[in-house]
Motif scaffolding. Structure first.
Motif, PDB file in Angstrom:
ATOM      1  N   UNK A  35       0.834  -1.202   0.000  1.00 39.30           N
ATOM      2  CA  UNK A  35       0.000   0.000   0.000  1.00 39.30           C
ATOM      3  C   UNK A  35       0.870   1.255   0.000  1.00 39.30           C
ATOM      4  N   UNK A  36       2.177   1.044  -0.062  1.00 42.97           N
ATOM      5  CA  UNK A  36       3.062   2.181  -0.303  1.00 42.97           C
ATOM      6  C   UNK A  36       3.505   2.923   0.932  1.00 42.97           C
ATOM      7  N   UNK A  37       2.918   2.589   2.072  1.00 38.21           N
ATOM      8  CA  UNK A  37       3.260   3.337   3.287  1.00 38.21           C
ATOM      9  C   UNK A  37       4.713   3.194   3.692  1.00 38.21           C
ATOM     10  N   UNK A  38       5.294   2.048   3.352  1.00 41.75           N
ATOM     11  CA  UNK A  38       6.654   1.848   3.852  1.00 41.75           C
ATOM     12  C   UNK A  38       7.704   2.591   3.032  1.00 41.75           C
ATOM     13  N   UNK A  39       7.242   3.343   2.013  1.00 42.22           N
ATOM     14  CA  UNK A  39       8.205   4.157   1.277  1.00 42.22           C
ATOM     15  C   UNK A  39       8.891   5.159   2.191  1.00 42.22           C
ATOM     16  N   UNK A  40       8.185   5.574   3.210  1.00 41.91           N
ATOM     17  CA  UNK A  40       8.767   6.540   4.150  1.00 41.91           C
ATOM     18  C   UNK A  40       9.688   5.868   5.156  1.00 41.91           C
ATOM     19  N   UNK A  41       9.848   4.567   5.008  1.00 35.52           N
ATOM     20  CA  UNK A  41      10.628   3.803   5.966  1.00 35.52           C
ATOM     21  C   UNK A  41      12.080   3.815   5.541  1.00 35.52           C
ATOM     22  N   UNK A  42      12.794   4.873   5.874  1.00 29.56           N
ATOM     23  CA  UNK A  42      14.176   4.979   5.449  1.00 29.56           C
ATOM     24  C   UNK A  42      15.094   4.394   6.504  1.00 29.56           C
ATOM     25  N   UNK A  43      15.887   3.425   6.091  1.00 33.64           N
ATOM     26  CA  UNK A  43      16.768   2.776   7.058  1.00 33.64           C
ATOM     27  C   UNK A  43      17.988   3.629   7.353  1.00 33.64           C
ATOM     28  N   UNK A  91     -14.799  -3.663   5.487  1.00 35.51           N
ATOM     29  CA  UNK A  91     -14.889  -3.707   4.025  1.00 35.51           C
ATOM     30  C   UNK A  91     -15.038  -2.310   3.426  1.00 35.51           C
ATOM     31  N   UNK A  92     -15.665  -1.399   4.178  1.00 34.33           N
ATOM     32  CA  UNK A  92     -15.759  -0.016   3.706  1.00 34.33           C
ATOM     33  C   UNK A  92     -14.363   0.598   3.599  1.00 34.33           C
ATOM     34  N   UNK A  93     -13.500   0.234   4.558  1.00 33.37           N
ATOM     35  CA  UNK A  93     -12.120   0.735   4.490  1.00 33.37           C
ATOM     36  C   UNK A  93     -11.427   0.237   3.215  1.00 33.37           C
ATOM     37  N   UNK A  94     -11.706  -1.002   2.851  1.00 37.03           N
ATOM     38  CA  UNK A  94     -11.140  -1.536   1.600  1.00 37.03           C
ATOM     39  C   UNK A  94     -11.671  -0.733   0.410  1.00 37.03           C
ATOM     40  N   UNK A  95     -12.978  -0.459   0.420  1.00 37.75           N
ATOM     41  CA  UNK A  95     -13.580   0.281  -0.692  1.00 37.75           C
ATOM     42  C   UNK A  95     -13.027   1.708  -0.790  1.00 37.75           C
ATOM     43  N   UNK A  99     -11.078   3.404  -4.033  1.00 38.25           N
ATOM     44  CA  UNK A  99     -11.383   4.694  -4.683  1.00 38.25           C
ATOM     45  C   UNK A  99     -10.155   5.588  -4.698  1.00 38.25           C
ATOM     46  N   UNK A 100      -9.508   5.667  -3.534  1.00 36.61           N
ATOM     47  CA  UNK A 100      -8.337   6.528  -3.392  1.00 36.61           C
ATOM     48  C   UNK A 100      -7.258   6.180  -4.412  1.00 36.61           C
ATOM     49  N   UNK A 101      -7.032   4.891  -4.617  1.00 40.24           N
ATOM     50  CA  UNK A 101      -5.942   4.454  -5.488  1.00 40.24           C
ATOM     51  C   UNK A 101      -6.411   4.028  -6.870  1.00 40.24           C
ATOM     52  N   UNK A 102      -7.715   4.227  -7.139  1.00 41.47           N
ATOM     53  CA  UNK A 102      -8.260   3.820  -8.439  1.00 41.47           C
ATOM     54  C   UNK A 102      -7.952   2.374  -8.788  1.00 41.47           C
ATOM     55  N   UNK A 103      -8.201   1.506  -7.859  1.00 42.34           N
ATOM     56  CA  UNK A 103      -7.891   0.091  -8.084  1.00 42.34           C
ATOM     57  C   UNK A 103      -8.996  -0.549  -8.920  1.00 42.34           C
ATOM     58  N   UNK A 104      -8.635  -1.196 -10.028  1.00 44.80           N
ATOM     59  CA  UNK A 104      -9.649  -1.799 -10.902  1.00 44.80           C
ATOM     60  C   UNK A 104     -10.455  -2.891 -10.182  1.00 44.80           C
TER      61      UNK A 104
END
Ligand SMILES: [Zn+2]
Length: 379
Positions: A35-43, A91-95, A99-104
């Motif tokens: 989900x991309x959150x760990x991009x901010x995880x700089x070692x 499941x609403x959180x999944x939905x 929407x946020x990421x435009x997932x097909x």
């Protein structure tokens, strides 16, 4: 097909990355996407504070101290209060994420969350069959404190995803569940401790196997699925047996930045920052061990590897950092050593850490015990 693993904020970033990495090791049509959150995880710039004595620790932040005590005590005592959401909320959180990421529509979203659900299931599927949640907390309660919770979490992810391919809809899933546990991925585990049998066998019974055929699940997909199941089971049993047999996992050192993995523990990564990694690899290279006061002799070697692992290229900063590390009159090397050893302990646990930590009497040679035949360097 893409499987998006969505990390709920309260679920540990580190465990999340480990679960993702575990699932991504097995190639095939299923692509596990972060989900991309760990991009901010700089070692590079994560520095840890080492509290040298209890007094300063308690004076500055007594709140943290009570927090640490709380974390250590992972045994659940009852009455036990737990945050809970409804399935619909999850499941609403999944939905929302879709929407946020435009997932097909054709892709799957799996929410990983520490928060419990109103029906007290390990995980479940939405009516659309496209959204899933897995509860990531409380595994220690069922498996004991020695459990590496990556395994049950990854296991739940893969079996829920496979149900998507095995069955047309939710009703079909419910109809085909085994109410009496037989060690199959379709065991219902009404008594939640039955999950232990299900994971130990990590198998699919002959009846359930027919669904693969009936639904025309591709060979590549089935292969990937069984590879993951087998991988999880092997890693879990390896961990249990290696303690008894004193047989440590192979250590794999991979690529230009020399990432360190415990190959037999499901490819668990030892996440060291560049300075820690430079020192650890130096000790790994010299099985006979090194005397800390003679680290100066290895300045060039340490500097070279440190700069390979670093994103920043200012030579001054690198030189200064290495100077601190090799200076016998600085505490830096002791701090770095104890951080490395702590990370090893956190990664493989107390029973296996002995093979990998850097140890030795004060003033004597310090070394890593691991038989170097168990170290593999990969390009
Ligand atoms: Zn079955």
């Amino acid at each position: 097909m893409k499987i998006h693993l969505l990390r709920s904020p309260e679920f540990s970033q580190e465990t999340y990355s480990n679960v993702l990495q575990l699932l991504q090791q097995y190639r095939g049509p299923l692509q596990f996407v972060s989900s991309g959150n760990e991009d901010g995880f700089s070692e590079d710039f994560i520095e840890e504070k080492l509290w040298l004595n209890k007094d300063s620790f308690e004076h500055k932040k007594s709140v943290s101290f009570s927090h640490i005590n709380m974390v250590k005590e992972s045994k659940i005592s009852f009455p036990f209060k737990e945050k809970t959401k409804t399935w619909k909320q999850l499941f609403t959180e999944c939905d929302n994420y879709r929407r946020l990421k435009n997932i097909p529509d054709g892709e799957i979203v799996v929410l990983l969350t520490d928060i419990a659900n109103d029906k007290n299931w390990f995980g479940s599927v939405s009516p659309s069959m496209k959204n899933y949640f897995i509860q990531t907390s409380n595994w220690e309660h069922f498996f004991g404190n020695g459990i590496d919770i990556r395994f049950p979490i990854a296991y739940e992810v893969i079996i829920w995803v496979m149900r998507y391919f095995m069955f047309a809809d939710n009703d079909a899933i419910l109809k085909n569940i085994h109410n009496t546990p037989i060690g199959c991925i379709m065991d219902f585990c009404k008594d939640k401790s039955q999950i232990i049998l299900k994971m130990r066998t990590a198998d699919v019974c002959p009846t359930c196997m027919t669904h693969f055929v009936a639904r025309d699940v591709s060979i590549l997909l089935s292969q990937q699925f069984f590879d993951i199941l087998d991988g999880i089971r092997k890693s879990m049993t390896f961990r249990g047996r290696s303690v008894l047999l004193h047989k440590p996992s192979i250590l794999e050192i991979k690529g230009r930045t020399k990432k360190i993995f415990f190959a037999d523990l499901g490819g668990l990564e030892l996440r060291l920052n560049p300075k820690e990694k430079a020192l650890f690899l130096l000790f790994l290279k010299y099985p006979e061990g090194l005397i800390l006061n003679e680290l100066q002799d290895f300045r060039n070697e340490l500097t070279a590897s440190y700069s390979t692992f670093c994103n920043h290229t200012e030579n001054d900063a690198i030189n200064q950092s290495i100077s601190n590390l090799i200076n016998p009159f600085e505490q830096d090397r002791d701090i770095v050593l104890s951080r490395i050893n702590k990370k090893i302990k956190d990664t493989v646990g107390e029973l296996l850490m002995d093979f990998y930590t850097i140890k030795g009497e004060r003033g004597e040679r310090k070394k890593i015990k691991l038989d170097r035949e168990l170290v593999t360097y990969l390009p």
